[in-house]
Scaffold this motif. Sequence first.
Motif, PDB file in Angstrom:
ATOM      1  N   LEU A   5       0.799  -1.313   0.373  1.00 52.25           N
ATOM      2  CA  LEU A   5       0.111  -0.091   0.176  1.00 52.25           C
ATOM      3  C   LEU A   5       0.437   1.128   0.313  1.00 52.25           C
ATOM      4  CD1 LEU A   5      -2.774  -1.077   2.508  1.00 52.25           C
ATOM      5  CD2 LEU A   5      -3.130  -0.756   0.108  1.00 52.25           C
ATOM      6  N   ARG A   6       2.347   1.268   0.850  1.00 56.02           N
ATOM      7  CA  ARG A   6       2.467   2.345   1.044  1.00 56.02           C
ATOM      8  C   ARG A   6       3.436   2.379  -0.733  1.00 56.02           C
ATOM      9  NH1 ARG A   6       5.252   1.338   6.915  1.00 56.02           N
ATOM     10  NH2 ARG A   6       3.358   2.367   7.981  1.00 56.02           N
ATOM     11  N   SER A   7       4.122   1.650  -1.416  1.00 56.10           N
ATOM     12  CA  SER A   7       4.374   1.458  -2.857  1.00 56.10           C
ATOM     13  C   SER A   7       3.998   2.661  -3.781  1.00 56.10           C
ATOM     14  CB  SER A   7       5.388  -0.203  -2.984  1.00 56.10           C
ATOM     15  OG  SER A   7       3.521  -0.806  -3.481  1.00 56.10           O
ATOM     16  N   GLU A   8       4.903   2.747  -4.898  1.00 58.74           N
ATOM     17  CA  GLU A   8       4.578   3.458  -5.550  1.00 58.74           C
ATOM     18  C   GLU A   8       3.835   2.410  -7.207  1.00 58.74           C
ATOM     19  OE1 GLU A   8       4.707   6.389  -6.122  1.00 58.74           O
ATOM     20  OE2 GLU A   8       5.936   6.935  -3.830  1.00 58.74           O
ATOM     21  N   SER A   9       3.186   1.533  -6.419  1.00 56.88           N
ATOM     22  CA  SER A   9       2.256   0.513  -7.242  1.00 56.88           C
ATOM     23  C   SER A   9       1.508   1.184  -8.074  1.00 56.88           C
ATOM     24  CB  SER A   9       1.967  -0.601  -6.874  1.00 56.88           C
ATOM     25  OG  SER A   9       1.322  -1.448  -7.751  1.00 56.88           O
ATOM     26  N   PRO A  10       0.705   0.947  -8.699  1.00 55.13           N
ATOM     27  CA  PRO A  10      -0.736   1.968  -9.285  1.00 55.13           C
ATOM     28  C   PRO A  10      -2.103   1.300  -8.962  1.00 55.13           C
ATOM     29  CG  PRO A  10       0.909   0.485 -10.928  1.00 55.13           C
ATOM     30  CD  PRO A  10       1.673   0.646 -10.339  1.00 55.13           C
ATOM     31  N   SER A  11      -1.755  -0.231  -8.666  1.00 54.68           N
ATOM     32  CA  SER A  11      -2.936  -0.738  -7.933  1.00 54.68           C
ATOM     33  C   SER A  11      -2.759  -1.914  -7.245  1.00 54.68           C
ATOM     34  CB  SER A  11      -4.158  -1.737  -9.197  1.00 54.68           C
ATOM     35  OG  SER A  11      -5.027  -1.482  -9.196  1.00 54.68           O
ATOM     36  N   ILE A  12      -3.252  -2.238  -6.185  1.00 52.82           N
ATOM     37  CA  ILE A  12      -3.460  -3.560  -5.884  1.00 52.82           C
ATOM     38  C   ILE A  12      -4.800  -4.954  -6.102  1.00 52.82           C
ATOM     39  CG2 ILE A  12      -1.627  -3.070  -4.356  1.00 52.82           C
ATOM     40  CD1 ILE A  12      -4.488  -2.748  -2.323  1.00 52.82           C
ATOM     41  N   ARG A  13      -5.021  -3.978  -7.277  1.00 56.94           N
ATOM     42  CA  ARG A  13      -6.355  -5.280  -7.738  1.00 56.94           C
ATOM     43  C   ARG A  13      -5.611  -6.427  -8.583  1.00 56.94           C
ATOM     44  NH1 ARG A  13      -8.513  -1.137  -4.890  1.00 56.94           N
ATOM     45  NH2 ARG A  13      -9.158   0.394  -5.863  1.00 56.94           N
ATOM     46  N   PRO A  14      -6.637  -7.298  -8.180  1.00 52.61           N
ATOM     47  CA  PRO A  14      -6.477  -8.572  -8.711  1.00 52.61           C
ATOM     48  C   PRO A  14      -6.431  -8.729 -10.139  1.00 52.61           C
ATOM     49  CG  PRO A  14      -8.656  -9.345  -7.222  1.00 52.61           C
ATOM     50  CD  PRO A  14      -8.098  -7.358  -6.578  1.00 52.61           C
ATOM     51  N   GLU A  15      -6.359 -10.150 -10.557  1.00 57.54           N
ATOM     52  CA  GLU A  15      -6.366  -9.926 -12.091  1.00 57.54           C
ATOM     53  C   GLU A  15      -8.148 -10.616 -12.170  1.00 57.54           C
ATOM     54  OE1 GLU A  15      -4.769  -9.206 -14.830  1.00 57.54           O
ATOM     55  OE2 GLU A  15      -2.944  -8.099 -13.477  1.00 57.54           O
ATOM     56  N   MET A  16      -8.588  -9.913 -13.075  1.00 59.97           N
ATOM     57  CA  MET A  16      -9.674 -10.740 -13.373  1.00 59.97           C
ATOM     58  C   MET A  16      -9.711 -11.441 -14.566  1.00 59.97           C
ATOM     59  SD  MET A  16     -11.732  -7.468 -12.028  1.00 59.97           S
ATOM     60  CE  MET A  16     -13.637  -8.207 -13.125  1.00 59.97           C
ATOM     61  N   ALA A  17      -9.003 -11.526 -15.499  1.00 64.07           N
ATOM     62  CA  ALA A  17      -8.415 -12.895 -16.989  1.00 64.07           C
ATOM     63  C   ALA A  17      -9.368 -14.210 -16.441  1.00 64.07           C
ATOM     64  CB  ALA A  17      -7.116 -12.664 -16.791  1.00 64.07           C
ATOM     65  N   SER A  18      -8.803 -14.418 -15.294  1.00 66.16           N
ATOM     66  CA  SER A  18      -9.876 -15.509 -15.361  1.00 66.16           C
ATOM     67  C   SER A  18     -10.781 -15.780 -14.447  1.00 66.16           C
ATOM     68  CB  SER A  18      -8.654 -16.584 -14.401  1.00 66.16           C
ATOM     69  OG  SER A  18      -8.822 -16.049 -13.053  1.00 66.16           O
ATOM     70  N   LEU A  19     -11.086 -14.394 -14.036  1.00 64.94           N
ATOM     71  CA  LEU A  19     -12.657 -14.701 -13.441  1.00 64.94           C
ATOM     72  C   LEU A  19     -13.977 -14.769 -14.832  1.00 64.94           C
ATOM     73  CD1 LEU A  19     -14.424 -13.690 -11.179  1.00 64.94           C
ATOM     74  CD2 LEU A  19     -14.513 -11.588 -11.524  1.00 64.94           C
ATOM     75  N   ALA A  20     -14.301 -16.680 -14.119  1.00 66.46           N
ATOM     76  CA  ALA A  20     -15.595 -17.024 -15.376  1.00 66.46           C
ATOM     77  C   ALA A  20     -16.803 -16.044 -14.913  1.00 66.46           C
ATOM     78  CB  ALA A  20     -15.391 -18.845 -15.318  1.00 66.46           C
ATOM     79  N   CYS A  21     -17.054 -14.850 -15.598  1.00 68.40           N
ATOM     80  CA  CYS A  21     -18.248 -14.285 -15.126  1.00 68.40           C
ATOM     81  C   CYS A  21     -18.854 -13.544 -16.775  1.00 68.40           C
ATOM     82  CB  CYS A  21     -18.605 -13.652 -13.451  1.00 68.40           C
ATOM     83  SG  CYS A  21     -17.357 -11.911 -13.980  1.00 68.40           S
ATOM     84  N   GLU A  22     -20.228 -13.236 -16.374  1.00 61.98           N
ATOM     85  CA  GLU A  22     -20.920 -11.789 -17.200  1.00 61.98           C
ATOM     86  C   GLU A  22     -20.235 -10.722 -17.416  1.00 61.98           C
ATOM     87  OE1 GLU A  22     -23.406 -13.107 -19.626  1.00 61.98           O
ATOM     88  OE2 GLU A  22     -23.174 -15.413 -18.430  1.00 61.98           O
ATOM     89  N   PRO A  23     -19.824 -10.936 -18.549  1.00 61.15           N
ATOM     90  CA  PRO A  23     -19.473  -9.167 -18.290  1.00 61.15           C
ATOM     91  C   PRO A  23     -19.766  -8.249 -17.504  1.00 61.15           C
ATOM     92  CG  PRO A  23     -19.243 -10.150 -20.771  1.00 61.15           C
ATOM     93  CD  PRO A  23     -20.431 -10.728 -19.691  1.00 61.15           C
TER      94      PRO A  23
END
Length: 57
Positions: A5-23
């Motif tokens: 959280l303290r880092s300069e990372s633009p986002s800590i959101r998980p990847e959604m590529a493998s999420l199997a759901c409706e768009p």
Amino acid sequence: MIELLRSESPSIRPEMASLACEPYISGCIRDCWAEDPDMRPSFKDIRVKLKPMLQGM
């Protein structure tokens, strides 16, 4: 987690590529993850976006 959280990372959101759901579901998730809180949907907007989930119930 704190260091991440303290880092300069633009986002800590998980990847959604493998999420199997409706768009419309993944789109709603992305909208809720907006960095700017003012850009996030209201609960009313979320209910409208996810309404198709109730079809057939």
